[in-house]
Scaffold this active site. Structure first.
Site, PDB file in Angstrom:
ATOM      1  N   THR A 115       7.619 -12.845  12.228  1.00  0.00           N
ATOM      2  CA  THR A 115       6.689 -13.971  12.068  1.00  0.00           C
ATOM      3  C   THR A 115       6.297 -14.066  10.599  1.00  0.00           C
ATOM      4  OG1 THR A 115       4.847 -12.481  12.468  1.00  0.00           O
ATOM      5  CG2 THR A 115       5.737 -13.633  14.386  1.00  0.00           C
ATOM      6  N   GLU A 117       8.066 -17.162  17.892  1.00  0.00           N
ATOM      7  CA  GLU A 117       7.977 -16.517  19.207  1.00  0.00           C
ATOM      8  C   GLU A 117       8.534 -17.392  20.327  1.00  0.00           C
ATOM      9  OE1 GLU A 117       5.641 -16.667  16.943  1.00  0.00           O
ATOM     10  OE2 GLU A 117       4.323 -14.913  16.932  1.00  0.00           O
ATOM     11  N   LYS A 123     -14.912 -26.840  11.961  1.00  0.00           N
ATOM     12  CA  LYS A 123     -15.969 -27.134  12.937  1.00  0.00           C
ATOM     13  C   LYS A 123     -17.199 -27.581  12.170  1.00  0.00           C
ATOM     14  CE  LYS A 123     -16.138 -25.484  17.566  1.00  0.00           C
ATOM     15  NZ  LYS A 123     -16.404 -24.436  18.504  1.00  0.00           N
ATOM     16  N   TRP A 153     -15.297 -30.383  16.463  1.00  0.00           N
ATOM     17  CA  TRP A 153     -14.000 -30.196  15.840  1.00  0.00           C
ATOM     18  C   TRP A 153     -13.587 -31.418  15.013  1.00  0.00           C
ATOM     19  CZ3 TRP A 153     -11.040 -25.889  17.451  1.00  0.00           C
ATOM     20  CH2 TRP A 153     -11.491 -25.255  18.614  1.00  0.00           C
TER      21      TRP A 153
HETATM   22  P1  AMP Z   1       6.650 -20.281  12.544  1.00  0.00           P
HETATM   23  O1  AMP Z   1       6.518 -19.234  13.581  1.00  0.00           O
HETATM   24  O2  AMP Z   1       6.606 -19.755  11.151  1.00  0.00           O
HETATM   25  O3  AMP Z   1       7.845 -21.129  12.788  1.00  0.00           O
HETATM   26  O4  AMP Z   1       5.381 -21.229  12.644  1.00  0.00           O
HETATM   27  C1  AMP Z   1       4.967 -21.797  13.855  1.00  0.00           C
HETATM   28  C2  AMP Z   1       3.762 -22.667  13.644  1.00  0.00           C
HETATM   29  O5  AMP Z   1       4.109 -23.831  12.892  1.00  0.00           O
HETATM   30  C3  AMP Z   1       3.209 -23.222  14.927  1.00  0.00           C
HETATM   31  O6  AMP Z   1       2.397 -22.296  15.606  1.00  0.00           O
HETATM   32  C4  AMP Z   1       2.423 -24.427  14.429  1.00  0.00           C
HETATM   33  O7  AMP Z   1       1.163 -24.047  13.918  1.00  0.00           O
HETATM   34  C5  AMP Z   1       3.292 -24.921  13.288  1.00  0.00           C
HETATM   35  N1  AMP Z   1       4.126 -26.027  13.752  1.00  0.00           N
HETATM   36  C6  AMP Z   1       5.425 -25.997  14.109  1.00  0.00           C
HETATM   37  N2  AMP Z   1       5.862 -27.227  14.463  1.00  0.00           N
HETATM   38  C7  AMP Z   1       4.797 -28.055  14.341  1.00  0.00           C
HETATM   39  C8  AMP Z   1       4.581 -29.446  14.574  1.00  0.00           C
HETATM   40  N3  AMP Z   1       5.548 -30.259  14.980  1.00  0.00           N
HETATM   41  N4  AMP Z   1       3.336 -29.935  14.350  1.00  0.00           N
HETATM   42  C9  AMP Z   1       2.335 -29.135  13.929  1.00  0.00           C
HETATM   43  N5  AMP Z   1       2.477 -27.830  13.681  1.00  0.00           N
HETATM   44  C10 AMP Z   1       3.684 -27.291  13.890  1.00  0.00           C
END
Ligand code: AMP
Length: 550
Positions: A188, A332, A441, A446
């Site tokens: 991650t 994940e 917040k 929100w």
């Molecule tokens: P990663 O694990 O680095 O790929 O990041 C995942 C995170 O990216 C998610 O939990 C979201 O917070 C953000 N994310 C991925 N796709 C989107 C999307 N289409 N719109 C908003 N946030 C996104």
């Protein structure tokens, strides 16, 4: 009574063998480090993957050992994607944009045995390899003539990729593996705490590759050419290298050239029909194409994910006759968790209504279940208003982290807590309003930073916008815009206010903005809001420009 059907395990190398048998000449085009293009067919790729797997099987490795890669999207990385899991090992893709300390942590945590690296990362490798305790060797992804020179002493043995391949024939039987065998690994981003290892399996990867390729999602057809700009070092490039081979589609791997001119050159030259990547990549591409007076055709579909897809991108791609397919996911979740796909009746909604849906992250594909939970953990209604922690489960969602007993991201009943805050409406459309750690917040209510960012990015002077929570003595937090302007453009506070005011409740409108030359991005291209908050989160910041005259 059990059904009387064959029990064939889902295995990653079978995808490539399928492509090799039925689409032997269909090309994989790959950008080399020197910008030239390498091309060969699926049959060649499969032959070389078998040779590589044979070489790996002679390297004294045990089943399940991790093999790290540090590479761009290119044909050798593609071969590793199949040869490593096919040989019963785990392909651990490592992000070269991470800091060296993070790389060392990851290589040690995964206990990687070998590191396969592009020559471009030789210096980085030389810096981190001495601290990676379990490494037995480094393989540079090149031929003998291109091996890096002047490597420092003290490195594990250094090998050459093409030498490994040349030493073997392709007479290799892929071992029979349980489909639940670990196949791939990705850490991650680690924006909070140390990165954590997500361990994919053959089964989860094959199911996910089939799922992403449904019509309405990627929907790649055998006669198409697909361009994964999303890096192969992060979440399997959204599984495109597997999904494309599954249907025998032509694949264009863009190597290190991800700028507007570099991408447009391959889109035109290789007749790309579908692309996949984060919003920033596509915004840069349409900016360049518009300035150069060129079209992005024949690319007609662009999967946008990794961050919220702004309205301006959907509109600007539509002006090029390309459809933006907005998808959501995370490391994940393999990554596909949701996609904004319209149903038959929604196709006929007025354009403005359709746009509202396309801006949402969308519906879960079959296989994934979603729910939102309130602070007490109780499920919230699907009314499009209630906001809660998004939780998911399904056969390609992580059930735990590698080498880590922390269960805080899993609920007692086995769902994964995404860390995203979202709503879900009665049609099952999920909408991310914020990452929980970025939530604003104000006075107990929100405010969605994503929605405010999206609005500002529609202003013709704005290139990029982030919204952060700043301290506020009355409301505890208030939103603040951090804006990057387009080249040669100006923007006053009242102009920005007038632009967004018709679209949001008055109390959502930030009191101020700060104009910066660039936003800090993390290793996976996401805006680092933690950094922005640390820098610009004070109530009275000297650079803050008020949005209203009073
Ligand atoms: P990663 O694990 O680095 O790929 O990041 C995942 C995170 O990216 C998610 O939990 C979201 O917070 C953000 N994310 C991925 N796709 C989107 C999307 N289409 N719109 C908003 N946030 C996104």
């Amino acid at each position: 009574m059990l059904g009387l059907m064959m029990d064939a395990p889902l295995r990653i190398p079978d995808i490539l063998e399928h492509a090799a048998k039925y689409y032997p000449k269909t090309e994989i085009v790959s950008r080399n480090e020197d910008s030239t293009l390498h091309r060969y067919g699926y049959a060649d790729a499969a032959r070389r993957a078998r040779q590589l797997a044979k070489a790996l099987s002679r390297m004294g490795l045990e089943r399940g050992d991790r093999i790290a890669t540090l590479a761009w999207n290119n044909h050798r990385h593609f071969e590793l994607y199949y040869a490593v899991p096919g040989a019963g090992l785990v392909c651990h893709t490592v992000n070269p944009r991470l800091f060296p300390e993070q790389l060392v942590f990851i290589l040690n945590d995964a206990q990687d045995r070998y590191l396969f690296s592009d020559v471009a990362f030789a210096r980085l490798v030389a810096g981190v390899a001495p601290y990676a305790k379990s490494l037995r060797g480094i393989v540079f992804n090149c031929d003998r003539d291109h091996m890096p020179k002047d490597l420092p002493d003290g490195l594990p043995p250094v090998l050459c990729y093409e030498d490994l391949i040349d030493a073997e024939d392709d007479d290799f039987e892929w071992p029979v593996l349980d489909e639940r065998t670990a196949s791939g690994m990705c850490y991650t981003s680690g924006t909070t705490g140390n990165p954590k290892g997500v361990l994919y399996s053959h089964r989860s990867t094959v199911l996910h590759a089939m799922a992403v390729n449904q019509p309405g999602l990627f929907g790649i057809a055998p006669d198409e050419t697909v361009l994964p700009v999303v890096p192969m070092f992060h979440v399997n490039a959204w599984c495109v290298p597997y999904a494309a081979a599954l249907v025998g589609a032509r694949l264009v791997l863009p190597g290190p050239r991800l700028d507007g001119p570099g991408l447009l050159e391959v889109i035109h030259g290789e007749k790309v029909t579908i692309g996949a990547g984060v919003p920033t990549i596509w915004l840069n591409l349409v900016n360049y194409a518009d300035q150069a007076g060129q079209s992005v055709a024949p690319m007609n579909r662009v999967v946008v994910g990794g961050a919220a897809c702004p309205q301006t991108l959907i509109e600007r791609l539509a002006a090029h006759k390309a459809l933006a397919v907005h998808a959501w996911g995370m490391t994940e979740t393999s990554p596909l968790g949701a996609v904004s796909v319209l149903s038959a009746e929604q196709q006929y909604l007025p354009e403005a209504e359709k746009m509202k849906l396309m801006l949402k992250q969308g519906r879960a594909p079959f296989g994934i279940e979603m729910r939102i939970a309130g602070p007490d953990g109780k499920e919230l209604p699907w009314d499009g208003v209630a906001r809660g922690d998004l939780e998911v489960r399904g056969p390609w969602i992580a059930s735990g982290y590698f080498n880590n007993t922390d269960r805080s991201q899993f609920t007692g009943d086995g769902w994964f807590k995404t860390g995203d805050i979202s709503t879900i409406d009665a049609d099952g459309f999920m909408n991310i309003v914020d990452r929980s750690k970025d939530v604003i917040k104000s006075g107990g209510e929100w405010i969605s930073s994503i929605e405010l960012e999206n609005l500002a990015m529609g202003h013709p002077s704005v290139l990029e916008a982030a919204v952060i929570a700043r301290a506020d003595s009355r409301w505890s937090e208030r939103p603040r815009y951090i804006i990057v302007l387009r080249e040669g453009k100006m923007l006053t506070g009242p102009e920005l206010r007038a632009f967004i005011a018709p679209h949001v409740a008055t109390w959502w409108i930030p009191e101020d903005m700060i104009i910066v030359t660039e936003l800090p991005h993390g290793a996976t291209g996401k805006v680092l809001k933690v950094d922005l908050r640390a820098r610009y989160g004070a109530e009275n910041h000297p650079d803050a420009i008020r949005l209203s005259d009073q």
